[in-house]
Design a protein around this motif. Structure first.
Motif, short mmCIF file in Angstrom:
data_model
loop_
_atom_site.label_atom_id
_atom_site.label_comp_id
_atom_site.label_asym_id
_atom_site.label_seq_id
_atom_site.Cartn_x
_atom_site.Cartn_y
_atom_site.Cartn_z
N VAL A 1 -18.73 9.72 22.85
CA VAL A 1 -19.63 9.94 24.29
C VAL A 1 -21.11 11.12 23.96
CG1 VAL A 1 -19.20 12.05 25.91
CG2 VAL A 1 -17.80 10.37 25.19
N ARG A 2 -22.06 10.29 24.47
CA ARG A 2 -23.74 11.71 23.77
C ARG A 2 -23.61 12.27 25.30
NH1 ARG A 2 -25.63 6.72 20.74
NH2 ARG A 2 -24.42 7.36 18.56
N ASP A 3 -23.21 11.75 26.42
CA ASP A 3 -23.78 12.85 27.45
C ASP A 3 -22.97 14.12 27.62
OD1 ASP A 3 -24.04 13.77 30.50
OD2 ASP A 3 -22.50 11.91 31.30
N PRO A 4 -23.87 14.95 27.99
CA PRO A 4 -23.71 15.81 27.93
C PRO A 4 -23.04 17.17 28.76
CG PRO A 4 -26.03 16.10 27.87
CD PRO A 4 -25.62 15.37 27.92
N VAL A 5 -23.57 16.00 29.56
CA VAL A 5 -22.46 16.91 31.25
C VAL A 5 -20.74 15.96 30.94
CG1 VAL A 5 -21.89 16.42 33.58
CG2 VAL A 5 -24.31 16.93 32.79
N LYS A 6 -20.46 14.65 30.73
CA LYS A 6 -18.94 14.60 30.01
C LYS A 6 -18.33 15.38 28.83
CE LYS A 6 -16.45 10.77 30.01
NZ LYS A 6 -15.42 10.32 31.46
N LEU A 7 -19.59 15.62 28.16
CA LEU A 7 -18.92 16.82 26.40
C LEU A 7 -18.14 17.91 27.44
CD1 LEU A 7 -21.08 15.62 23.98
CD2 LEU A 7 -18.86 15.10 23.97
N ALA A 8 -18.89 18.58 28.01
CA ALA A 8 -18.97 19.54 28.84
C ALA A 8 -17.31 19.97 29.49
CB ALA A 8 -19.89 20.67 29.89
N ILE B 1 -16.10 22.81 38.31
CA ILE B 1 -15.85 21.21 39.29
C ILE B 1 -17.18 21.22 40.28
CG2 ILE B 1 -14.42 19.98 40.05
CD1 ILE B 1 -13.87 20.41 37.03
N ALA B 2 -17.33 21.84 41.14
CA ALA B 2 -18.38 21.53 41.73
C ALA B 2 -19.35 21.39 40.99
CB ALA B 2 -18.45 23.20 42.50
N LEU B 3 -20.31 22.32 40.45
CA LEU B 3 -21.35 21.77 38.89
C LEU B 3 -21.19 20.25 38.54
CD1 LEU B 3 -23.89 22.73 38.58
CD2 LEU B 3 -23.43 24.08 36.87
N TYR B 4 -20.18 19.84 38.57
CA TYR B 4 -19.35 18.53 37.06
C TYR B 4 -19.56 17.73 38.66
CZ TYR B 4 -17.17 15.15 34.93
OH TYR B 4 -16.99 13.65 34.60
N VAL B 5 -19.00 17.95 39.56
CA VAL B 5 -19.31 16.58 40.01
C VAL B 5 -20.16 16.39 40.97
CG1 VAL B 5 -18.26 16.21 42.65
CG2 VAL B 5 -16.72 17.32 41.06
N ALA B 6 -21.10 17.20 41.09
CA ALA B 6 -23.00 17.63 41.28
C ALA B 6 -23.90 16.48 40.47
CB ALA B 6 -23.33 19.32 41.49
N ARG C 1 -26.04 25.61 32.01
CA ARG C 1 -24.94 26.07 33.02
C ARG C 1 -23.97 25.79 32.92
NH1 ARG C 1 -23.79 30.65 34.20
NH2 ARG C 1 -22.47 31.07 36.05
N LEU C 2 -24.24 24.42 33.08
CA LEU C 2 -22.37 24.09 33.19
C LEU C 2 -22.02 23.96 31.27
CD1 LEU C 2 -20.94 21.83 34.67
CD2 LEU C 2 -21.30 20.35 33.39
N GLN C 3 -22.87 23.59 30.33
CA GLN C 3 -22.37 23.94 29.20
C GLN C 3 -22.07 25.64 28.91
OE1 GLN C 3 -26.38 21.95 27.35
NE2 GLN C 3 -24.79 20.38 26.81
N GLN C 4 -22.52 26.51 29.38
CA GLN C 4 -22.72 27.54 29.90
C GLN C 4 -21.22 27.81 30.05
OE1 GLN C 4 -25.06 29.80 31.55
NE2 GLN C 4 -24.08 32.04 29.92
N LEU C 5 -20.62 27.66 31.21
CA LEU C 5 -19.76 27.95 31.67
C LEU C 5 -18.72 27.09 30.80
CD1 LEU C 5 -20.44 26.93 35.20
CD2 LEU C 5 -20.04 29.37 34.56
#
Length: 90
Positions: free
Chosen positions: A11-18, A61-66, A80-84
Protein backbone atom coordinates in the motif's frame (compact mmCIF):
# COMPACT_ATOMS: atom_id res chain seq x y z
CA UNK A 1 4.81 -16.96 -9.40
CA UNK A 2 2.22 -14.44 -10.54
CA UNK A 3 0.03 -15.28 -7.54
CA UNK A 4 2.93 -14.68 -5.17
CA UNK A 5 3.57 -11.28 -6.73
CA UNK A 6 -0.04 -10.29 -6.17
CA UNK A 7 0.17 -11.26 -2.50
CA UNK A 8 3.04 -8.86 -1.98
CA UNK A 9 1.16 -5.76 -3.07
CA UNK A 10 2.26 -2.84 -0.96
CA UNK A 11 0.00 0.00 0.00
CA UNK A 12 1.46 3.35 -1.03
CA UNK A 13 -1.63 5.52 -0.75
CA UNK A 14 -1.04 7.89 2.22
CA UNK A 15 -4.79 8.12 2.87
CA UNK A 16 -5.13 4.34 3.10
CA UNK A 17 -1.98 4.10 5.25
CA UNK A 18 -3.39 6.66 7.70
CA UNK A 19 -6.63 4.66 7.92
CA UNK A 20 -4.74 1.43 8.52
CA UNK A 21 -2.72 3.09 11.30
CA UNK A 22 -5.92 4.46 12.84
CA UNK A 23 -7.58 1.02 12.74
CA UNK A 24 -4.47 -0.64 14.20
CA UNK A 25 -4.58 1.68 17.20
CA UNK A 26 -8.19 0.74 17.82
CA UNK A 27 -7.37 -2.93 17.30
CA UNK A 28 -4.73 -2.67 20.04
CA UNK A 29 -7.56 -1.57 22.35
CA UNK A 30 -9.76 -4.51 21.38
CA UNK A 31 -11.99 -2.80 18.80
CA UNK A 32 -11.16 -4.74 15.65
CA UNK A 33 -12.60 -3.68 12.30
CA UNK A 34 -14.48 -6.51 10.65
CA UNK A 35 -13.25 -7.45 7.14
CA UNK A 36 -16.42 -6.27 5.37
CA UNK A 37 -17.07 -3.32 7.70
CA UNK A 38 -17.00 0.08 6.04
CA UNK A 39 -15.49 3.13 7.71
CA UNK A 40 -18.81 4.72 8.73
CA UNK A 41 -20.15 1.47 10.21
CA UNK A 42 -16.85 1.02 12.03
CA UNK A 43 -17.07 4.58 13.40
CA UNK A 44 -20.61 3.85 14.59
CA UNK A 45 -19.48 0.72 16.40
CA UNK A 46 -16.43 2.41 17.93
CA UNK A 47 -18.58 5.33 19.10
CA UNK A 48 -21.00 2.89 20.74
CA UNK A 49 -18.22 1.01 22.47
CA UNK A 50 -16.19 4.10 23.41
CA UNK A 51 -18.39 7.22 23.59
CA UNK A 52 -15.38 9.18 24.81
CA UNK A 53 -13.77 8.72 21.39
CA UNK A 54 -16.81 9.63 19.32
CA UNK A 55 -15.77 13.19 18.39
CA UNK A 56 -12.25 12.32 17.27
CA UNK A 57 -13.34 9.11 15.52
CA UNK A 58 -16.10 10.88 13.57
CA UNK A 59 -13.74 13.72 12.61
CA UNK A 60 -11.13 11.28 11.32
CA UNK A 61 -13.63 9.12 9.45
CA UNK A 62 -15.37 12.10 7.84
CA UNK A 63 -12.04 13.33 6.48
CA UNK A 64 -11.02 9.82 5.42
CA UNK A 65 -14.28 9.26 3.53
CA UNK A 66 -13.96 12.64 1.80
CA UNK A 67 -10.40 11.88 0.72
CA UNK A 68 -10.89 8.23 -0.19
CA UNK A 69 -14.31 8.19 -1.80
CA UNK A 70 -15.20 11.77 -2.75
CA UNK A 71 -11.71 12.35 -4.14
CA UNK A 72 -11.57 15.70 -2.39
CA UNK A 73 -7.85 15.55 -1.88
CA UNK A 74 -5.11 18.03 -1.51
CA UNK A 75 -1.79 17.93 0.28
CA UNK A 76 -3.16 19.88 3.24
CA UNK A 77 -6.11 17.53 3.75
CA UNK A 78 -3.92 14.44 3.42
CA UNK A 79 -1.46 15.94 5.89
CA UNK A 80 -4.28 16.67 8.31
CA UNK A 81 -5.50 13.06 8.07
CA UNK A 82 -1.98 11.78 8.73
CA UNK A 83 -1.66 14.11 11.71
CA UNK A 84 -4.99 12.95 13.14
CA UNK A 85 -3.88 9.32 12.79
CA UNK A 86 -0.54 10.03 14.51
CA UNK A 87 -2.11 11.93 17.37
CA UNK A 88 -4.96 9.46 17.90
CA UNK A 89 -4.56 7.74 21.22
CA UNK A 90 -7.51 5.57 22.21
Amino acid sequence: LLTLRRLRVRVRDPVKLAYIAFCEKLKSRGIVREPAEGPVAYADRVSGARPDLETVVRRFIALYVALRYARASGPQEVGRLQQLAREFSP
